[in-house]
Design an enzyme around this catalytic site. Structure first.
Site, PDB file in Angstrom:
ATOM      1  N   GLY A 267       0.756  -1.240   0.000  1.00 33.80           N
ATOM      2  CA  GLY A 267       0.000   0.000   0.000  1.00 33.80           C
ATOM      3  C   GLY A 267       0.791   1.299   0.000  1.00 33.80           C
ATOM      4  O   GLY A 267       1.733   1.487  -0.783  1.00 33.80           O
TER       5      GLY A 267
ATOM      6  N   ASP B 115       7.836  -6.305  14.297  1.00 31.31           N
ATOM      7  CA  ASP B 115       6.459  -5.914  14.583  1.00 31.31           C
ATOM      8  C   ASP B 115       6.488  -4.622  15.397  1.00 31.31           C
ATOM      9  O   ASP B 115       7.080  -4.601  16.486  1.00 31.31           O
ATOM     10  CB  ASP B 115       5.789  -7.054  15.375  1.00 31.31           C
ATOM     11  CG  ASP B 115       4.295  -6.856  15.553  1.00 31.31           C
ATOM     12  OD1 ASP B 115       3.846  -5.704  15.670  1.00 31.31           O
ATOM     13  OD2 ASP B 115       3.582  -7.877  15.577  1.00 31.31           O
TER      14      ASP B 115
ATOM     15  N   TYR C 263     -10.964   2.508  15.481  1.00 34.51           N
ATOM     16  CA  TYR C 263     -10.027   2.949  14.436  1.00 34.51           C
ATOM     17  C   TYR C 263      -9.974   4.480  14.419  1.00 34.51           C
ATOM     18  O   TYR C 263      -8.895   5.076  14.388  1.00 34.51           O
ATOM     19  CB  TYR C 263     -10.437   2.394  13.065  1.00 34.51           C
ATOM     20  CG  TYR C 263      -9.519   2.873  11.957  1.00 34.51           C
ATOM     21  CD1 TYR C 263      -8.184   2.472  11.911  1.00 34.51           C
ATOM     22  CD2 TYR C 263      -9.969   3.759  10.970  1.00 34.51           C
ATOM     23  CE1 TYR C 263      -7.319   2.924  10.920  1.00 34.51           C
ATOM     24  CE2 TYR C 263      -9.116   4.216   9.974  1.00 34.51           C
ATOM     25  CZ  TYR C 263      -7.790   3.795   9.950  1.00 34.51           C
ATOM     26  OH  TYR C 263      -6.941   4.266   8.976  1.00 34.51           O
TER      27      TYR C 263
ATOM     28  N   PRO D 109      -5.370  10.866   4.789  1.00 34.57           N
ATOM     29  CA  PRO D 109      -6.032  10.438   3.550  1.00 34.57           C
ATOM     30  C   PRO D 109      -7.444   9.941   3.807  1.00 34.57           C
ATOM     31  O   PRO D 109      -7.755   9.410   4.875  1.00 34.57           O
ATOM     32  CB  PRO D 109      -5.167   9.272   3.053  1.00 34.57           C
ATOM     33  CG  PRO D 109      -3.949   9.232   3.921  1.00 34.57           C
ATOM     34  CD  PRO D 109      -4.354   9.882   5.211  1.00 34.57           C
TER      35      PRO D 109
ATOM     36  N   THR E 191      -5.889  -0.055  -1.183  1.00 35.96           N
ATOM     37  CA  THR E 191      -4.667  -0.810  -0.853  1.00 35.96           C
ATOM     38  C   THR E 191      -5.147  -2.142  -0.269  1.00 35.96           C
ATOM     39  O   THR E 191      -6.277  -2.551  -0.527  1.00 35.96           O
ATOM     40  CB  THR E 191      -3.853  -0.054   0.219  1.00 35.96           C
ATOM     41  OG1 THR E 191      -4.682   0.085   1.379  1.00 35.96           O
ATOM     42  CG2 THR E 191      -3.413   1.328  -0.247  1.00 35.96           C
TER      43      THR E 191
HETATM   44  P1  NDP Z   1      -1.934  -1.837   3.807  1.00 34.26           P
HETATM   45  O1  NDP Z   1      -2.666  -2.887   4.559  1.00 34.26           O
HETATM   46  O2  NDP Z   1      -1.802  -1.993   2.350  1.00 34.26           O
HETATM   47  O3  NDP Z   1      -0.487  -1.613   4.452  1.00 34.26           O
HETATM   48  C1  NDP Z   1      -0.299  -1.602   5.838  1.00 34.26           C
HETATM   49  C2  NDP Z   1       1.176  -1.726   6.137  1.00 34.26           C
HETATM   50  O4  NDP Z   1       1.353  -1.666   7.583  1.00 34.26           O
HETATM   51  C3  NDP Z   1       1.765  -3.038   5.678  1.00 34.26           C
HETATM   52  O5  NDP Z   1       3.021  -2.821   5.109  1.00 34.26           O
HETATM   53  C4  NDP Z   1       1.900  -3.849   6.964  1.00 34.26           C
HETATM   54  O6  NDP Z   1       3.025  -4.710   6.866  1.00 34.26           O
HETATM   55  C5  NDP Z   1       2.170  -2.735   7.981  1.00 34.26           C
HETATM   56  N1  NDP Z   1       1.833  -3.171   9.339  1.00 34.26           N
HETATM   57  C6  NDP Z   1       0.604  -3.423   9.844  1.00 34.26           C
HETATM   58  N2  NDP Z   1       0.700  -3.864  11.098  1.00 34.26           N
HETATM   59  C7  NDP Z   1       2.025  -3.880  11.406  1.00 34.26           C
HETATM   60  C8  NDP Z   1       2.767  -4.242  12.550  1.00 34.26           C
HETATM   61  N3  NDP Z   1       2.158  -4.681  13.671  1.00 34.26           N
HETATM   62  N4  NDP Z   1       4.118  -4.143  12.528  1.00 34.26           N
HETATM   63  C9  NDP Z   1       4.726  -3.714  11.405  1.00 34.26           C
HETATM   64  N5  NDP Z   1       4.094  -3.346  10.294  1.00 34.26           N
HETATM   65  C10 NDP Z   1       2.754  -3.432  10.295  1.00 34.26           C
HETATM   66  O7  NDP Z   1      -2.723  -0.486   4.145  1.00 34.26           O
HETATM   67  P2  NDP Z   1      -2.433   1.056   3.751  1.00 34.26           P
HETATM   68  O8  NDP Z   1      -1.233   1.185   2.929  1.00 34.26           O
HETATM   69  O9  NDP Z   1      -3.695   1.596   3.244  1.00 34.26           O
HETATM   70  O10 NDP Z   1      -2.200   1.655   5.211  1.00 34.26           O
HETATM   71  C11 NDP Z   1      -1.056   2.393   5.575  1.00 34.26           C
HETATM   72  C12 NDP Z   1      -1.459   3.453   6.583  1.00 34.26           C
HETATM   73  O11 NDP Z   1      -2.368   4.356   5.972  1.00 34.26           O
HETATM   74  C13 NDP Z   1      -2.174   2.913   7.824  1.00 34.26           C
HETATM   75  O12 NDP Z   1      -1.707   3.617   8.956  1.00 34.26           O
HETATM   76  C14 NDP Z   1      -3.639   3.259   7.558  1.00 34.26           C
HETATM   77  O13 NDP Z   1      -4.379   3.404   8.741  1.00 34.26           O
HETATM   78  C15 NDP Z   1      -3.472   4.569   6.823  1.00 34.26           C
HETATM   79  N6  NDP Z   1      -4.608   4.986   6.014  1.00 34.26           N
HETATM   80  C16 NDP Z   1      -5.107   4.183   5.035  1.00 34.26           C
HETATM   81  C17 NDP Z   1      -6.178   4.621   4.279  1.00 34.26           C
HETATM   82  C18 NDP Z   1      -6.807   3.775   3.237  1.00 34.26           C
HETATM   83  O14 NDP Z   1      -7.967   4.057   2.841  1.00 34.26           O
HETATM   84  N7  NDP Z   1      -6.148   2.745   2.711  1.00 34.26           N
HETATM   85  C19 NDP Z   1      -6.758   5.967   4.478  1.00 34.26           C
HETATM   86  C20 NDP Z   1      -6.161   6.708   5.553  1.00 34.26           C
HETATM   87  C21 NDP Z   1      -5.112   6.237   6.275  1.00 34.26           C
HETATM   88  P3  NDP Z   1       3.097  -6.227   7.381  1.00 34.26           P
HETATM   89  O15 NDP Z   1       1.714  -6.801   7.297  1.00 34.26           O
HETATM   90  O16 NDP Z   1       4.096  -6.868   6.472  1.00 34.26           O
HETATM   91  O17 NDP Z   1       3.604  -6.104   8.778  1.00 34.26           O
HETATM   92  C1  8X3 Z   2      -8.934   4.852   6.261  1.00 38.67           C
HETATM   93  C2  8X3 Z   2     -10.003   5.663   5.641  1.00 38.67           C
HETATM   94  O1  8X3 Z   2     -12.517   6.047   5.528  1.00 38.67           O
HETATM   95  O2  8X3 Z   2     -11.767   3.787   5.993  1.00 38.67           O
HETATM   96  O3  8X3 Z   2      -8.265   5.544   7.243  1.00 38.67           O
HETATM   97  O4  8X3 Z   2     -11.599   5.450   7.673  1.00 38.67           O
HETATM   98  S1  8X3 Z   2     -11.541   5.188   6.252  1.00 38.67           S
END
Ligand code: NDP
Ligand code: 8X3
Length: 251
Positions: free
Chosen positions: A13, A59, A152, A182, A187
């Site tokens: 992502g 982690d 969340y 965002p 993702t």
């Molecule tokens: P993804 O699920 O695609 O990516 C999440 C990433 O976080 C992965 O690389 C995962 O790696 C890592 N991760 C999760 N838990 C752990 C952990 N315990 N230790 C280490 N790494 C961890 O999601 P996104 O790219 O969308 O999310 C990235 C960020 O953006 C998050 O903080 C999310 O809340 C935020 N966000 C996302 C939005 C969306 O709509 N997608 C909107 C707003 C914010 P691995 O599993 O290999 O550990």
């Molecule tokens: C992720 C965006 O709208 O799912 O932070 O909360 S939403």
């Protein structure tokens, strides 16, 4: 010498796209995540762009693992210019009264405590050099709440508050802090939130054009490329089809 960016959650992502874009912008990278094979694959892809990359598998919920990973950094890798606190997740959409404790723990431990553990280790390295930039990935869920978003949203409100707090605490040390909020980004986020239910995850984005991970990565690269005296404090980014955390228009 290239600047160094430390990006958590780079296996997928937003984190993955940010790693690739910052590499293209000339940064050497420390990338993290729990999925070792993926991390190695992405490291290879980035090395092919001619930059140095150090993959660290741990982690963020484990303070000892975080401490050891950062304390083991040697030589130039200690000179972190940019920290992107991106690792995070949503788990479940249950209303509070039916909430699953394990889901709550995972979100609080990752999104809040994990971000704090990383920052606690990396910030002193920046302060030592009296420069650095911390980019926290919050969310529109950190600006408003929505039904089923409860915990969340609370974790992302916490990230929003921590961005403001970090900016104050490290003001005298010239550390920039940018909060990125965002809206809907397609993702693996929804697949994780719906615990592997691909159909439910797909429906989140049906009938609209969501943001891509690259859209967010481009904004991050812009924020970290501003002149020394300019700090973008808070950036909210939504798809054009989304007005806020609740209102979206679908075709
Ligand atoms: P993804 O699920 O695609 O990516 C999440 C990433 O976080 C992965 O690389 C995962 O790696 C890592 N991760 C999760 N838990 C752990 C952990 N315990 N230790 C280490 N790494 C961890 O999601 P996104 O790219 O969308 O999310 C990235 C960020 O953006 C998050 O903080 C999310 O809340 C935020 N966000 C996302 C939005 C969306 O709509 N997608 C909107 C707003 C914010 P691995 O599993 O290999 O550990
Ligand atoms: C992720 C965006 O709208 O799912 O932070 O909360 S939403």
């Amino acid at each position: 010498m290239n600047k160094i960016a430390f990006i958590t959650g780079a296996t997928s992502g937003i984190g993955q796209a940010t790693a690739l874009k910052t590499a293209e912008a000339g940064y050497d990278l420390i990338i993290t995540g729990r999925r070792k094979e993926r991390l190695e694959e992405i490291a290879q892809k980035i090395r092919a762009k001619g930059v140095e990359v150090l993959p660290l598998c741990f982690d963020v919920r484990n303070p000892q693992e975080v401490h050891e990973a950062v304390q083991r950094l040697e030589g130039k890798w200690q000179n972190i210019d940019v920290l992107v606190n991106n690792a995070g997740l949503a788990v479940g959409v249950s209303p509070i009264q039916e909430g699953i404790l394990d889901d709550w723990e995972r979100m609080i431990d990752t999104n809040v405590k994990g971000l704090l553990y990383i920052t606690r280790e990396v910030a002193p390295l920046m302060i030592r050099r009296q420069k650095g930039h911390i980019v926290n990935i919050a969310s529109t869920a950190g600006k408003e709440v929505y039904p089923g978003g409860n915990v969340y949203c609370a974790t992302k409100h916490a990230v929003d508050a921590l961005s403001k707090a970090m900016r104050m605490d490290m003001l005298k040390d010239h550390i920039k802090v940018t909060n990125i909020a965002p809206g809907m980004v397609e993702t693996e986020f929804s697949l994780v939130r719906y615990k592997g239910d691909a159909e439910a995850a797909k429906n989140v984005y049906s009938g609209l054009t969501p943001l891509s991970n690259e859209d967010i990565a481009n904004v991050i690269v812009f924020a970290i490329s501003c002149p020394e005296h300019v700090c973008l404090n808070d950036i909210v980014i939504t798809p054009t089809a989304q007005a806020n955390a609740r209102d979206v228009v679908r075709k």
